[in-house]
Structures are given as structure tokens and as C-alpha cells.
Write a protein that holds these residues in place. Structure first.
Motif, PDB file in Angstrom:
ATOM      1  N   ARG A 103     -28.437  22.733 -26.885  1.00  0.00           N
ATOM      2  CA  ARG A 103     -28.902  22.692 -28.275  1.00  0.00           C
ATOM      3  C   ARG A 103     -29.099  24.121 -28.782  1.00  0.00           C
ATOM      4  NH1 ARG A 103     -27.251  18.478 -27.755  1.00  0.00           N
ATOM      5  NH2 ARG A 103     -28.171  16.420 -28.202  1.00  0.00           N
ATOM      6  N   ALA A 137     -29.920  26.724 -32.352  1.00  0.00           N
ATOM      7  CA  ALA A 137     -30.634  26.784 -33.625  1.00  0.00           C
ATOM      8  C   ALA A 137     -30.330  28.112 -34.294  1.00  0.00           C
ATOM      9  CB  ALA A 137     -32.136  26.618 -33.426  1.00  0.00           C
ATOM     10  N   GLU A 187     -33.740  26.517 -37.864  1.00  0.00           N
ATOM     11  CA  GLU A 187     -33.231  25.180 -38.145  1.00  0.00           C
ATOM     12  C   GLU A 187     -32.151  24.824 -37.108  1.00  0.00           C
ATOM     13  OE1 GLU A 187     -33.631  22.595 -40.432  1.00  0.00           O
ATOM     14  OE2 GLU A 187     -35.567  23.602 -40.691  1.00  0.00           O
ATOM     15  N   PRO A 188     -32.100  23.563 -36.661  1.00  0.00           N
ATOM     16  CA  PRO A 188     -31.052  23.163 -35.710  1.00  0.00           C
ATOM     17  C   PRO A 188     -29.668  23.435 -36.275  1.00  0.00           C
ATOM     18  CG  PRO A 188     -32.738  21.459 -35.877  1.00  0.00           C
ATOM     19  CD  PRO A 188     -33.036  22.450 -36.949  1.00  0.00           C
ATOM     20  N   ARG A 226     -25.887  22.787 -36.980  1.00  0.00           N
ATOM     21  CA  ARG A 226     -25.118  21.568 -37.142  1.00  0.00           C
ATOM     22  C   ARG A 226     -23.648  21.879 -37.371  1.00  0.00           C
ATOM     23  NH1 ARG A 226     -27.721  16.976 -35.481  1.00  0.00           N
ATOM     24  NH2 ARG A 226     -29.947  17.118 -35.996  1.00  0.00           N
ATOM     25  N   PRO A 275     -24.830  18.145 -33.436  1.00  0.00           N
ATOM     26  CA  PRO A 275     -25.517  19.329 -32.909  1.00  0.00           C
ATOM     27  C   PRO A 275     -24.541  20.286 -32.242  1.00  0.00           C
ATOM     28  CG  PRO A 275     -25.864  17.468 -31.462  1.00  0.00           C
ATOM     29  CD  PRO A 275     -25.134  16.929 -32.649  1.00  0.00           C
ATOM     30  N   ARG A 287     -32.178  26.512 -28.278  1.00  0.00           N
ATOM     31  CA  ARG A 287     -33.377  25.671 -28.382  1.00  0.00           C
ATOM     32  C   ARG A 287     -33.715  25.042 -27.029  1.00  0.00           C
ATOM     33  NH1 ARG A 287     -32.254  21.091 -32.114  1.00  0.00           N
ATOM     34  NH2 ARG A 287     -34.461  20.617 -31.751  1.00  0.00           N
TER      35      ARG A 287
END
Length: 718
Positions: A431, A433, A439-440, A442, A449, A484
Motif C-alpha cells: 500500500r 500513499a 492520501e492513499p 489510487r 490501490p 503505508r
């Protein structure tokens, strides 16, 4: 009618007053029920001279077809079409109660042979006997029926799980009349002497009794030998024994322990690693009665062991014990059914304890098998905690993302032997960010993700797999990324830089290690894939990122985190030999404190008390009904739910992520599904399963509306 003296009055004669009415009733019944007669078949085939009707379980896992169908037995197949044999029949062709189900040859099993049939039409003959081997025995059929009723499923689906696919060459070997070897001598208690009631448990099994116990195993390498001795004790009484393990590595350890106790060729190992033909040959040896002891993985829960004296399961909290196919039975529940129906002993063992096992102890159905606190303290490693906010003072420790305590523990333990590092997530950086606004990150194509597959590789989408070399944050416009969550491969890379003179090995889904040598080495593993260290065990273990396990939105998050931690910590040598464990999680949390005290039984009792207060399983019985909103509402409205049933919800379900496999009962991509939970008090589980099964079968028979999934005792109710 009854007279005053309690004897039944005789019915009036046909000529007497009231006799005309009786004659009319008899004539009506005679015309409504056709006489049972020798069946007629298509094409005038010659029938078997004795019991020409075969009742066949057709391999159609549909609830509205969950019954036996009658077929005629041609004379040429009389000897082979015996009960339990595999056959092929023409299903749905011709006249079937005035409707056509669709033709074609399908597989099935002969359940019984009889002289007459209730079917008023023309019976189709059996098309082919695939094998005369009686693989579906009456005992196995009754077990499959009980499991299907418990899980509101179809009998054919359970039989498909219980009977392995046929391999013709395997059936040619062996003799069905071979007798099993003589019973072995009762085993010595061995490591069971560390438990106050352990030797008594073995003596009860060897004496032919049926003790039931929940066993909290001490940490260390002795549990395979202890489980093997329990199986041998059941064999010593002249009965059979069965043990179900969560994976092939655990089954192989028990297999080796059994071989050391009683020698070879007295038990079989049923795992997928053996290959389809070898596994079927071993299953046939059990079915024929030439072998009476089975060690295997999940599918072995249905192994046709004759006259079992003990059924055992190790680590019943492992998710691999639940079959992923309809209707998803759990090995623990199947073995509980076998113990209750066949009157044999039961043993649920693990380093931890599930709330279901705690429920068995609380109700008195099973007794606890635990060691006293002095034995626990002598066998367990020293466990210390590190909070998420603890910072490392050593630059090398900061580079490896380790607090000072964890860093010093690894450095000192590597002088004694191997060190285990458990990481909750696989991959490199699963994951990412935004480095500016956090913010994650995308994917620009599907909003999935972003993850990093390696140090130099560009980030890619975890759903659609597209690379994003020129990613830009949609919130702040930044182009830099930060991790993350860090996976096992990234952790191994950082530890390799921090300890350049020590080899680093990884164990996970892609490659699972069985053992590691007794020398300094860093082993980075995901939960459940930890290899066994040769010699006295690992010198130390680090349990990283405890928050990732404890923060899961699941009712079982705390129980599952403790189970995984105990499984890794049990591989570490005792604290008297320098064994230490460092867990990175908030020290005040209940599962962390249970690990420090090594008290899984106490943690399970408290979890069970909270479940009882909230009315959640296993104190209550529950079913999940999943599907489109209209279909869920229709099923619940038509189901004759038992008294006291409570419907929770429905609540919307998130759709399946694009590019990911869809699990049974999950919402398809782009569709709106809901899930309702139906809860009943203890004792109402059978009525709940029967009501939902009947309602679902009626919907399927009418072919109205979208399909609905029903799950009994769902694990993910959080």
C-alpha cells in the motif's frame, strides 16, 4: 376411536351402518396410490432377477433436486450395481413426473437396491457402472446427510467433498478382504506427563472409552509427538483414529511422529501433495478397512475410518479448516458431528484456544487439557512489548524500521541461533500513499490501490495491474510516494542491509520453507508460513506491525492476532535457554497481555463472555443470507423461521474489486447486494438451517428471482 376400557374399537363392516363410507374411502385410496409393481424400462431391457430397482444419488448439487431417483438395473449390471458403487445415469430424459429437467448422462452413486418403485412411469435403466467399488458406504452417507442438514446444503455437494475422484489404476491394487494389522501396545505418556490429566486421557482412550478434551499445547516442538500418542492410544483399543491438520507441513510432522511410534504401513497420510492417484489408493485402503488410522488435511474430515475411537483436530482456528466449496463445512464441526454420532473420543488441540473450543469447555461437553502455570513458565519464551510510538535511537535500527528493543534483541539472539521475523503482509510495499498529503495512492484507470513490487519497479495497481510511472496525487498534485504498509520482501531487504553479514530467508505464499538450520539466519515469514528451526528452536522472534492484525474490522480480529502470535512464539526456545519474543503492538491491549502471560485460555473465556453478552456465535447460532435486495427480502419473507429468530439488517455489501477473484456469496463487480443475518438462540440451529434450506429450494424450483446465498455460522460477521 377408543372404547372406555382403552381398547381400540373395530371398524364397522362394509354392510353395517357407516360401512359404505369406509368402502368409499378405501376405494379412493386404492385409486390415488398406484400399486407397487416390477418396474418397466425403456427399450424393454432385461432386468436384474432380484432387487431390480436402484435408488441413485445423482451428482446434481441443487437443493430442489436433493433426493434419490429410481433407476432400473439391467441384468448385465446386477453384480456390479451394488450399493455404494459409482454409476452413470441419464438424468432428465423422458418422463419424469410430467416435466423435463434437461437430458444427458451424469454421475451418481447407488444408495440402495429394492424390489419395487413408487415411481408410476417408466424407469430409465442405469447407463453404466463406472466402478463396482462401494465408495459411498452407509456410514459415510449418514455423515454426509447430517453435514448437509447442518449447513443447509445439498447432499450431493457434501458427497462430492467426501468421496475423492476415481482413479481406475488405484482400484486394481489391494484386497478388500485384507484384515488390518493387530492393535499396537498402549503408548507411554511421554510429553503428556507435563499435563496433569494427560496420562489419564491416554489411558481412557486405550481402555476403549470416549473422552472429549480441549487441549492447550505447551510451546515447543513436542505437540506432533503428543498428538501421535493420542492416536496410538485409540488404536491400542482396537478402534480407528483420525487427525485433521491445517496444512501439509503440520500433517507431515504428525506422520513422522506416528511412524516413529508404530512403524510404517499402519496409517496413511491424506494430503494433496501425495498426488491424486496415491491419495485415492490410500483412501481406498481406509475404506476397505485395511488401515484404521488417518492423518490428513481438511478433506480427511470425511475419511471413512471404521469404528473410530478418536477424532482430533489441530489448530481449529486456522481458516484452512473451512472448505471453500458449497456449503462450506468446517472440519471442527464435522468432527464434532462424528464424535456425537459414532460415540468416539474428541480432541481439539492448539497453542491457543478459539471461542468455539472455549464454549465446549464451558458447557461441559469437553474437559480442558492444560498444563499448570509452572510448566507454562518453564516452556514459554520471554515476551516483551514495544508500543507503536517507541522510536529507535540507533541509526541502523531506524533504517530497518525497528525500535531499539527489537534491534538489540535481534543482534544478541543472532549470536545464539536463527531469528524469526513475522510480518502480517506479503509483497514489497502493498500500500502506497502520497508523500505530501498522506492520501492513499489510487490508480488513474480503475481507482485501485497502488503498490510497489520492488525497489526499482514503478508503482502498479493492485487490481488491474497497470503501471503508474507518472503518478500524480489528485488531492495536492504531489508526485512523490511513501509506503503505508510494508510487506515481507521489503522487510527482508531492510534487514539484509542492517545485518549485512547474516543471511536472510523468506517464507510465504510463493515459497514456504519447511525448516531452517541451527545457525545464525534471519527468517522473514508471513503468518502461518513460519518454518521450524532445527535444534532447540529460534533464539528470538519479532512480531512486527501488530496494529495490522488488531485493526481488522472483524469480530475475530483479537482472537486471530493472538493465534498467529502464539503460533510463531511457540517456535522459540524457552526463556531458560535464552528465547525471547518482541511484539510490536499497544501493550495494554487484551491479546497482547494474553501473549505476555501466555494465557490463551483466559483470553478465550473473556472473548466468549463478550460474545454471550452481545448474542453472537458460538453462544447463538447464526446464518448469513446474501444476494440482491429483492431476493434477500423474498427469501426471508417465505422462510418459516423458528421461534425466537431475529433478523439483523440487511446491510449493503461492497462489490468485489475488479481483477480480484470473487468469493462465494460476495457481490459481483458493479452490482448492489445486501446481507442479512438471522440469529436464533442455542438449540435452534437445526430448525434455522431447515427453514432456510426449504425456502431456498422452493425458490430454485419455481425459478423465480435471482439466486441467494445462505451461509450457516459465517466467520466474517464483523
Amino acid at each position: 376411536m377408543s372404547s372406555e376400557n382403552g381398547r381400540a374399537d373395530r371398524p364397522p363392516a362394509e354392510g353395517a351402518p357407516g360401512g359404505e363410507q369406509l368402502a368409499l374411502i378405501r376405494e379412493t385410496v386404492r385409486r390415488a396410490k398406484p400399486p407397487r409393481a416390477r418396474p418397466r424400462t425403456w427399450r424393454g431391457a432385461e432386468l436384474a432377477p432380484r432387487d431390480p430397482v436402484a435408488r441413485v444419488l445423482v451428482d446434481k448439487g441443487l437443493l430442489h433436486l436433493d433426493r434419490l431417483f429410481d433407476y432400473a438395473v439391467p441384468a448385465a449390471m446386477d453384480a456390479e450395481a451394488r450399493p455404494g458403487a459409482r454409476v452413470r445415469v441419464r438424468f432428465g430424459a423422458g418422463e419424469r413426473g410430467g416435466r423435463r429437467e434437461g437430458g444427458g448422462l451424469v454421475n451418481g452413486f447407488v444408495v440402495e437396491r429394492c424390489a419395487e418403485s413408487d415411481f408410476p412411469g417408466v424407469l430409465a435403466p442405469i447407463a453404466q457402472v463406472l466402478s463396482p467399488e462401494p465408495v459411498l458406504t452407509p456410514e459415510l452417507l449418514r455423515l454426509c446427510r447430517a453435514v448437509a442438514d447442518r449447513y443447509a446444503g445439498a447432499l450431493a455437494d457434501i458427497v462430492q467433498l467426501a468421496v475423492p475422484p476415481r482413479r481406475a489404476r488405484a482400484e486394481k491394487g489391494g484386497d478388500a478382504r485384507s484384515a488390518p494389522p493387530p492393535p499396537p501396545s498402549p503408548p507411554a505418556p511421554g510429553p503428556w506427563a507435563r499435563y496433569p490429566e494427560g496420562p489419564g486421557f491416554l489411558r481412557a482412550l486405550a481402555a476403549g472409552e470416549a473422552p472429549r478434551a480441549v487441549w492447550t499445547a505447551l510451546p515447543g516442538p513436542h505437540w506432533p509427538d503428543e498428538l501421535a500418542r493420542a492416536l496410538v492410544a485409540a488404536l491400542a483399543s482396537g478402534r480407528g483414529a483420525l487427525a485433521v491438520l491445517p496444512d501439509g507441513r503440520a500433517a507431515a510432522r504428525v506422520d513422522a511422529a506416528l511412524t516413529a511410534l508404530i512403524g510404517e504401513d499402519r496409517h496413511v497420510l491424506l494430503t494433496a501433495d501425495a498426488g491424486a492417484e496415491a491419495r485415492y489408493r490410500r483412501w481406498l485402503a481406509v475404506n476397505r478397512g485395511t488401515v484404521r488410522c488417518v492423518v490428513g488435511t481438511r478433506a480427511a474430515m470425511f475419511a471413512p475410518v471404521r469404528d473410530p475411537g478418536l477424532v482430533a483436530i489441530w489448530d481449529d482456528g486456522d481458516s484452512s479448516h473451512r472448505d471453500p466449496h458449497e456449503p462450506m463445512p468446517h472440519a471442527r464441526e464435522v468432527l464434532l458431528l462424528r464424535a456425537a454420532r459414532e460415540g468416539c473420543g474428541f480432541l481439539a488441540g492448539a497453542h491457543g484456544r478459539t471461542v468455539e473450543a472455549a464454549r465446549l469447555v464451558e458447557t461441559g461437553w469437553a474437559r480442558p487439557l492444560v498444563a499448570d502455570r509452572d510448566a507454562v513458565r518453564a516452556a514459554a519464551p520471554l515476551v516483551r512489548t514495544v508500543g507503536d510510538g517507541d522510536e529507535a535511537r540507533d541509526p541502523a535500527a531506524r533504517a530497518a524500521r525497528l525500535p531499539t528493543l527489537a534491534w538489540s534483541t535481534v543482534r544478541e539472539a543472532l549470536a545464539l541461533g536463527p531469528v524469526l521475523v513475522q510480518v502480517p503482509r506479503r509483497g514489497y510495499v502493498p500500500r502506497l500513499a502520497c508523500a505530501g498529503c498522506r492520501e492513499p495512492a489510487r490508480c488513474a484507470h480503475c481507482a485501485g490501490p497502488l503498490e510497489a513490487a520492488g525497489g526499482d519497479a514503478p508503482p502498479g495497481c493492485g487490481w488491474c495491474g497497470r503501471a503508474e510511472p507518472a503518478w500524480r496525487c489528485a488531492e495536492c498534485g504531489a508526485t512523490r510516494l511513501r509506503g503505508r504498509v510494508f510487506g515481507a520482501r521489503r522487510t527482508a531487504e531492510e534487514l539484509g542491509r542492517a545485518f549485512p553479514s547474516v543471511p536472510v530467508r523468506t517464507s510465504g505464499r510463493d515459497h514456504v520453507l519447511d525448516t531452517v538450520p541451527e545457525r545464525p539466519v534471519l527468517v522473514v515469514s508471513t503468518p502461518g508460513a513460519e518454518p521450524v528451526a532445527e535444534g532447540p528452536g529460534y533464539a528470538a522472534a519479532l512480531l512486527l506491525d501488530g496494529w495490522a492484525l488488531l485493526s481488522r474490522p472483524d469480530l475475530r480480529a483479537a482472537e486471530e492476532a493472538l493465534r498467529r502470535w502464539l503460533g510463531a512464539a511457540a517456535l522459540v526456545r524457552p526463556h531458560t535457554e535464552g528465547g525471547r519474543v518482541v511484539v510490536m503492538a499497544e501493550p495494554t491491549l487484551r491479546p497482547v497481555q494474553a501473549l505476555v502471560r501466555w494465557d490463551p485460555a483466559g483470553h478465550a473465556r473473556r472473548e466468549l463472555a463478550e460474545r454471550a453478552e452481545l448474542g453472537f456465535p458460538p453462544v447463538s447460532r447464526m446464518a448469513a443470507v446474501t444476494g440482491p435486495p429483492e431476493a434477500v427480502a423474498d427469501l426471508l419473507a417465505s422462510a418459516d423461521l423458528p421461534p425466537g429468530a431475529e433478523v439483523l439488517g440487511p446491510v449493503p455489501l461492497p462489490p468485489t474489486d475488479p481483477g480480484r477473484p470473487r468469493r462465494p456469496g460476495s457481490a459481483p463487480p458493479g452490482e448492489r447486494w445486501e446481507r442479512a443475518l438471522v440469529r436464533v438462540p442455542p438449540g435452534g440451529g437445526a430448525a434455522l438451517a431447515a427453514a432456510l434450506r426449504t425456502a431456498r429450494a422452493a425458490r430454485l424450483a419455481r425459478r423465480e428471482g435471482a439466486p441467494v446465498w445462505v451461509r450457516i455460522d459465517p466467520e466474517d460477521i464483523g
